[in-house]
Design a protein around this motif. Structure first.
Motif, PDB file in Angstrom:
ATOM      1  N   MET A   7      35.010  35.915  33.738  1.00 37.14           N
ATOM      2  CA  MET A   7      33.523  36.844  34.151  1.00 37.14           C
ATOM      3  C   MET A   7      33.377  37.181  32.754  1.00 37.14           C
ATOM      4  O   MET A   7      32.282  37.905  32.746  1.00 37.14           O
ATOM      5  CB  MET A   7      33.633  37.583  35.462  1.00 37.14           C
ATOM      6  CG  MET A   7      33.365  36.975  36.821  1.00 37.14           C
ATOM      7  SD  MET A   7      34.044  37.546  38.470  1.00 37.14           S
ATOM      8  CE  MET A   7      32.132  37.968  37.753  1.00 37.14           C
ATOM      9  N   PHE A  67      36.132  46.441  35.533  1.00 41.93           N
ATOM     10  CA  PHE A  67      36.597  45.306  36.110  1.00 41.93           C
ATOM     11  C   PHE A  67      36.825  45.658  38.364  1.00 41.93           C
ATOM     12  O   PHE A  67      37.622  46.187  37.733  1.00 41.93           O
ATOM     13  CB  PHE A  67      37.142  43.962  36.028  1.00 41.93           C
ATOM     14  CG  PHE A  67      36.802  42.609  36.394  1.00 41.93           C
ATOM     15  CD1 PHE A  67      35.769  42.313  36.688  1.00 41.93           C
ATOM     16  CD2 PHE A  67      38.318  42.128  36.987  1.00 41.93           C
ATOM     17  CE1 PHE A  67      36.031  40.823  37.747  1.00 41.93           C
ATOM     18  CE2 PHE A  67      37.972  41.985  38.476  1.00 41.93           C
ATOM     19  CZ  PHE A  67      37.327  40.934  38.500  1.00 41.93           C
ATOM     20  N   ASP A  71      33.034  43.021  41.544  1.00 41.87           N
ATOM     21  CA  ASP A  71      32.462  41.721  40.534  1.00 41.87           C
ATOM     22  C   ASP A  71      33.070  40.481  41.423  1.00 41.87           C
ATOM     23  O   ASP A  71      31.640  40.061  41.797  1.00 41.87           O
ATOM     24  CB  ASP A  71      32.656  41.977  39.110  1.00 41.87           C
ATOM     25  CG  ASP A  71      32.606  43.005  38.464  1.00 41.87           C
ATOM     26  OD1 ASP A  71      31.449  43.835  37.881  1.00 41.87           O
ATOM     27  OD2 ASP A  71      33.514  44.283  38.844  1.00 41.87           O
ATOM     28  N   ARG A 100      34.051  39.987  31.578  1.00 46.18           N
ATOM     29  CA  ARG A 100      33.612  41.421  31.782  1.00 46.18           C
ATOM     30  C   ARG A 100      35.646  42.033  31.235  1.00 46.18           C
ATOM     31  O   ARG A 100      36.280  41.639  31.432  1.00 46.18           O
ATOM     32  CB  ARG A 100      34.061  41.581  33.087  1.00 46.18           C
ATOM     33  CG  ARG A 100      32.568  40.911  34.054  1.00 46.18           C
ATOM     34  CD  ARG A 100      31.498  41.811  33.356  1.00 46.18           C
ATOM     35  NE  ARG A 100      30.353  41.069  34.393  1.00 46.18           N
ATOM     36  CZ  ARG A 100      29.967  41.182  35.405  1.00 46.18           C
ATOM     37  NH1 ARG A 100      30.587  41.858  36.150  1.00 46.18           N
ATOM     38  NH2 ARG A 100      28.709  40.476  36.372  1.00 46.18           N
ATOM     39  N   THR A 102      36.940  44.345  41.860  1.00 42.29           N
ATOM     40  CA  THR A 102      37.285  43.874  42.981  1.00 42.29           C
ATOM     41  C   THR A 102      38.411  43.284  44.062  1.00 42.29           C
ATOM     42  O   THR A 102      39.378  44.392  44.073  1.00 42.29           O
ATOM     43  CB  THR A 102      37.873  42.204  41.901  1.00 42.29           C
ATOM     44  OG1 THR A 102      37.983  41.065  42.159  1.00 42.29           O
ATOM     45  CG2 THR A 102      39.070  42.436  41.120  1.00 42.29           C
ATOM     46  N   VAL A 128      28.375  38.963  44.721  1.00 39.84           N
ATOM     47  CA  VAL A 128      30.047  39.190  44.932  1.00 39.84           C
ATOM     48  C   VAL A 128      30.200  38.112  44.157  1.00 39.84           C
ATOM     49  O   VAL A 128      29.686  36.610  44.995  1.00 39.84           O
ATOM     50  CB  VAL A 128      30.476  39.918  45.852  1.00 39.84           C
ATOM     51  CG1 VAL A 128      31.745  40.054  45.145  1.00 39.84           C
ATOM     52  CG2 VAL A 128      30.114  41.675  45.998  1.00 39.84           C
ATOM     53  N   GLN A 140      31.145  48.387  44.004  1.00 41.45           N
ATOM     54  CA  GLN A 140      30.579  47.676  43.170  1.00 41.45           C
ATOM     55  C   GLN A 140      31.187  46.780  42.881  1.00 41.45           C
ATOM     56  O   GLN A 140      31.593  46.520  41.719  1.00 41.45           O
ATOM     57  CB  GLN A 140      29.392  47.569  41.584  1.00 41.45           C
ATOM     58  CG  GLN A 140      28.160  49.038  42.960  1.00 41.45           C
ATOM     59  CD  GLN A 140      26.870  48.012  43.923  1.00 41.45           C
ATOM     60  OE1 GLN A 140      26.788  47.272  43.712  1.00 41.45           O
ATOM     61  NE2 GLN A 140      26.773  49.409  44.931  1.00 41.45           N
TER      62      GLN A 140
END
Length: 413
Positions: A191, A198, A320, A193, A200, A372, A318
């Motif tokens: 991604m 990051f 990713d 990032r 997840t 997401v 939040q």
């Protein structure tokens, strides 16, 4: 540098020789039926780059003998390792990053055997054999628990008296860390990032064991497994989360026979216990349309994953991405779809057509309007271990595990 990685099972020895910095696989294989003689002879399935697989038969009464045979096969192909890496299941609170395994470190690791009595001793026996046969080769242990060393104390602490926690080392350790770390790093790279920013949820769904890992800013903050790999999700033959009082009730009904209770919870429960037929969720899914028990098993299995996924999405904030990996996570589209269903409130929306059409990995199966991303990434624990061995030896960093003290007493004392 050629790094030879070992993954030591109770009666097997998987290995892979990887060259660095290119990360090219030079050789790989598996020694099977290691230990006492069985109905079929012990053998090694061995392959080198560009060649067909060979089957090599040899007596291998222990892992030291298997190691010797593997080294001879590599030598016959003109290959030699410069370092050895060991997948090590449990490092406790003592080993929180890869560690060079000299005699002192091996002795400290032996002190943790009661935390993983089935997994750590074979690996330690192999380390001793490597030291005896090739003392000049550096050895590095990579721990499944190490990635979870960043779990905060409020998440790893069990609500039992502090005296018991300290005396017996009773806390959440988390497992599958090598796999979780690998796919998280791959996802951040995919991604584009930075890992440090990051977040997840990694879903390691194997055909045997399984766990979810909440990752915030590149660091593990929780794992569904706990003090042992028994906690958390419904697995092939492991029960996952249950009321502790149920264990006490089983002990009473089985007249205090701890081994019998362990057998039930670890080897007769999970998908196998629910279905009464198979411990493989793929078999259960195949019968789900016509068999009520298979449908109920599938619902329970996916509900537990979805419950934890929702909880962990809340924990990381939040997110990713959500990552699916290992056998079931990579290969079973139906499980991915059922797990992601109804999680739109977290910004998660799967594309059913993309999900069912997965052929090459890695890939993104999220709908276009999903905030997401939903990534399917193939795990590669051997490469992950080899990378950590290479980095540990290349950097020649001081062993921050050295000098740590971790005193605990087995629960049986």
């Amino acid at each position: 540098m050629n790094v030879l990685v070992f993954n030591c099972g109770s009666s097997s020895l998987k290995y892979r020789l990887i060259a660095f910095p290119s990360e090219a696989e030079m050789a790989a294989g598996e020694a099977q039926r290691v230990g006492p003689a069985t109905a079929e002879p012990a053998r090694i399935y061995h392959r080198t780059a560009g060649c067909e697989q060979q089957v090599h038969y040899a007596d291998m009464p222990n892992h030291g003998a298997a190691f010797k045979e593997v080294m001879q096969l590599l030598k016959a192909a003109g290959l030699e390792p410069d370092a050895l890496g060991h997948r090590t299941v449990h490092g406790g609170a003592l080993f929180t990053q890869p560690a060079r395994m000299d005699q002192e470190a091996i002795k400290r690791l032996e002190g943790l055997n009661d935390l993983a009595p089935l997994h750590n001793p074979p690996t330690l026996n192999l380390m001793h054999s490597c030291t005896q046969q090739y003392p000049e080769l550096p050895q590095v242990a990579v721990f499944d628990t190490a990635f979870h060393a960043t779990i905060p104390d409020y998440a790893y602490t069990y609500a039992i008296p502090e005296k018991l926690r300290s005396r017996h080392g009773l806390r959440k350790y988390g497992f599958h860390g090598t796999s979780h770390q690998f796919v998280v790093e791959e996802a951040a790279r995919m991604m584009e990032r930075p890992l440090a920013g990051f977040s997840t949820v990694s879903c390691h769904l194997g055909s045997g064991g399984a766990s979810l890992c909440a990752v915030k800013n590149g660091r593990s903050v929780d794992n569904t497994m706990g003090y042992s790999p028994l906690q958390g999700l419904i697995m092939s033959t492991r029960c996952g989360d249950i009321d502790p009082a149920l264990t006490l009730s089983l002990l009473t009904s089985m007249h205090g026979k701890e081994e019998a209770v362990e057998q039930v919870l670890n080897r007769q429960s999970g998908v196998l216990g629910l279905s009464g037929g198979s411990g493989d969720i793929r078999d259960i899914l195949a019968d789900a349309e016509t068999d009520e028990s298979a449908r109920d098993t599938t619902s329970a299995y996916t509900w537990r994953i979805r419950k934890y996924l929702g909880a962990y999405l809340a924990v990381v904030g939040q997110a990713d991405a959500v990552i699916f990996t290992d056998t079931v996570g990579e290969q079973v589209a139906a499980v991915r779809e059922m797990v992601c269903r109804g999680l739109g409130c977290f910004g998660l929306k799967i594309d059913p057509e993309k999900n069912r059409a997965v052929s090459a990995l890695p890939c993104d199966v999220a709908a276009t309007d999903s905030r997401v991303r939903i990534l399917v990434i193939q795990t590669n624990e051997e490469l992950a271990i080899a990378r950590q061995v290479y980095q540990t030896l290349l950097q020649k960093r001081p062993d921050t595990n050295a000098g740590k003290e971790f005193h605990h007493e087995p629960l049986s004392t």
